[in-house]
Design an enzyme around this catalytic site. Structure first.
Site, PDB file in Angstrom:
ATOM      1  N   ASP A  54      -0.367   4.980   1.139  1.00  0.00           N
ATOM      2  CA  ASP A  54      -0.468   6.042   1.989  1.00  0.00           C
ATOM      3  C   ASP A  54      -0.156   5.260   3.221  1.00  0.00           C
ATOM      4  O   ASP A  54      -1.534   4.239   3.823  1.00  0.00           O
ATOM      5  CB  ASP A  54      -1.869   6.949   1.864  1.00  0.00           C
ATOM      6  CG  ASP A  54      -1.953   7.677   0.336  1.00  0.00           C
ATOM      7  OD1 ASP A  54      -1.078   8.203   0.162  1.00  0.00           O
ATOM      8  OD2 ASP A  54      -2.691   7.237  -1.139  1.00  0.00           O
TER       9      ASP A  54
ATOM     10  N   ASP B 218       0.559  -1.123   0.198  1.00  0.00           N
ATOM     11  CA  ASP B 218       0.083  -0.299  -0.148  1.00  0.00           C
ATOM     12  C   ASP B 218       1.213   1.326   0.292  1.00  0.00           C
ATOM     13  O   ASP B 218       1.867   0.474   0.043  1.00  0.00           O
ATOM     14  CB  ASP B 218      -0.786  -0.185   1.150  1.00  0.00           C
ATOM     15  CG  ASP B 218      -1.445   1.350   1.610  1.00  0.00           C
ATOM     16  OD1 ASP B 218      -2.266   1.823   0.565  1.00  0.00           O
ATOM     17  OD2 ASP B 218      -1.636   1.612   2.622  1.00  0.00           O
TER      18      ASP B 218
HETATM   19  C1  G6P Z   1      -5.579   5.835  -0.108  1.00  0.00           C
HETATM   20  C2  G6P Z   1      -6.180   6.511   0.948  1.00  0.00           C
HETATM   21  C3  G6P Z   1      -6.673   6.765   1.285  1.00  0.00           C
HETATM   22  C4  G6P Z   1      -7.574   7.816   0.479  1.00  0.00           C
HETATM   23  C5  G6P Z   1      -7.523   7.193  -1.192  1.00  0.00           C
HETATM   24  C6  G6P Z   1      -7.528   7.833  -2.462  1.00  0.00           C
HETATM   25  O1  G6P Z   1      -6.229   4.877   0.126  1.00  0.00           O
HETATM   26  O2  G6P Z   1      -5.274   5.492   2.098  1.00  0.00           O
HETATM   27  O3  G6P Z   1      -7.412   8.046   2.858  1.00  0.00           O
HETATM   28  O4  G6P Z   1      -8.519   8.596   0.233  1.00  0.00           O
HETATM   29  O5  G6P Z   1      -5.873   6.263  -0.974  1.00  0.00           O
HETATM   30  O6  G6P Z   1      -6.575   8.963  -3.020  1.00  0.00           O
HETATM   31  P1  G6P Z   1      -7.123   9.637  -3.696  1.00  0.00           P
HETATM   32  O7  G6P Z   1      -5.831  10.483  -4.149  1.00  0.00           O
HETATM   33  O8  G6P Z   1      -7.014   9.294  -5.167  1.00  0.00           O
HETATM   34  O9  G6P Z   1      -7.372  10.602  -3.601  1.00  0.00           O
HETATM   35 MG    MG Z   2      -3.108   2.764   3.238  1.00  0.00          MG
END
Ligand code: G6P
Ligand code: MG
Length: 219
Positions: A10, A8
């Protein structure tokens, strides 16, 4: 045998989880919505649109689909602006070391993120080179907790799920890994990722040595 790792992004490779929090908080404050860390934690791993819907549900707010899209776009702008200052120094401690180690040992490595900004973030970190395949928020339709992104990444690595280990900081990410039949490592507190096969409080503890010691029979 474990031959591949799916990361993953983030909250695992870099602390963008904190930047997502700040951006949602800024939007929520402007809208007069309640938003706190507990709610934010439940959004880890889920897509932008699923996130805004969850925040609205939490606040018992209902808006036209077009408006919801605009607000999600507004949050994204705040988030993307906050990536401006990101550099190669912004890996979570231990993340770059683990990626380097895996490459040196010849493991296949993929990204399995729900973020549409994943490539941008990896570029800022100069991390593109660590990955054989980059799966992001544009790769599959259904975001975590559906296993689709991990299954797709494993397919690209030409490995079955049970030969891959997923590294995740999100409750829904661990759900996704388990649903897809992957071995998984959780990064974070017991309440969030205690359902992973193995858990560390932080990436710094997630060394290849520790992972191998836990999954002895699989290496
Ligand atoms: C990751 C993060 C989420 C976020 C998602 C979409 O999974 O953990 O917190 O909302 O990505 O990210 P984006 O950059 O597409 O808004
Ligand atoms: Mg994450």
């Amino acid at each position: 045998m474990i031959k591949g790792f799916i990361f993953d992004l983030d909250g695992v490779i870099t602390d963008t989880a904190e930047l997502h929090f700040a951006a949602w908080k800024e939007l929520s404050d402007a809208m007069g919505w309640q938003f706190d860390r507990e709610l934010n934690d439940s959004l880890r791993g889920i897509s932008r649109m699923d996130s805004i819907k969850a925040i609205m549900d939490h606040n018992k707010v209902d808006l036209e689909p077009g408006q919801v899209g605009e607000l999600a776009e507004r949050k994204n702008k705040i988030y993307v602006d906050s990536l401006e200052g990101m550099t190669e120094q912004d890996y979570l401690p231990g993340a770059r070391e683990l990626l380097t180690h895996l490459r040196n040992e010849g493991f296949a490595v993929a990204l399995g993120s729900s973020s549409k900004n994943a490539v941008k973030v990896l570029q800022r970190l100069n991390a593109i080179r660590y990955f054989d395949f980059i799966g992001d928020g544009n790769t599959v339709a259904k975001s975590k907790p559906a296993p689709d992104i991990f299954l797709y990444a494993a397919q690209q690595l030409k490995l079955p799920a049970d030969q891959c280990l997923v590294i995740e900081d999100a409750e829904k990410g661990i759900d996704a890994a388990r649903a897809g039949g992957f071995h998984c490592v959780g990064i974070g507190p017991e309440e969030r990722v205690g359902h992973a096969d193995l858990r560390f409080d932080s990436m710094g503890e997630a060394t290849l040595f520790e992972v191998k010691s836990h999954f002895k029979d699989l290496f």
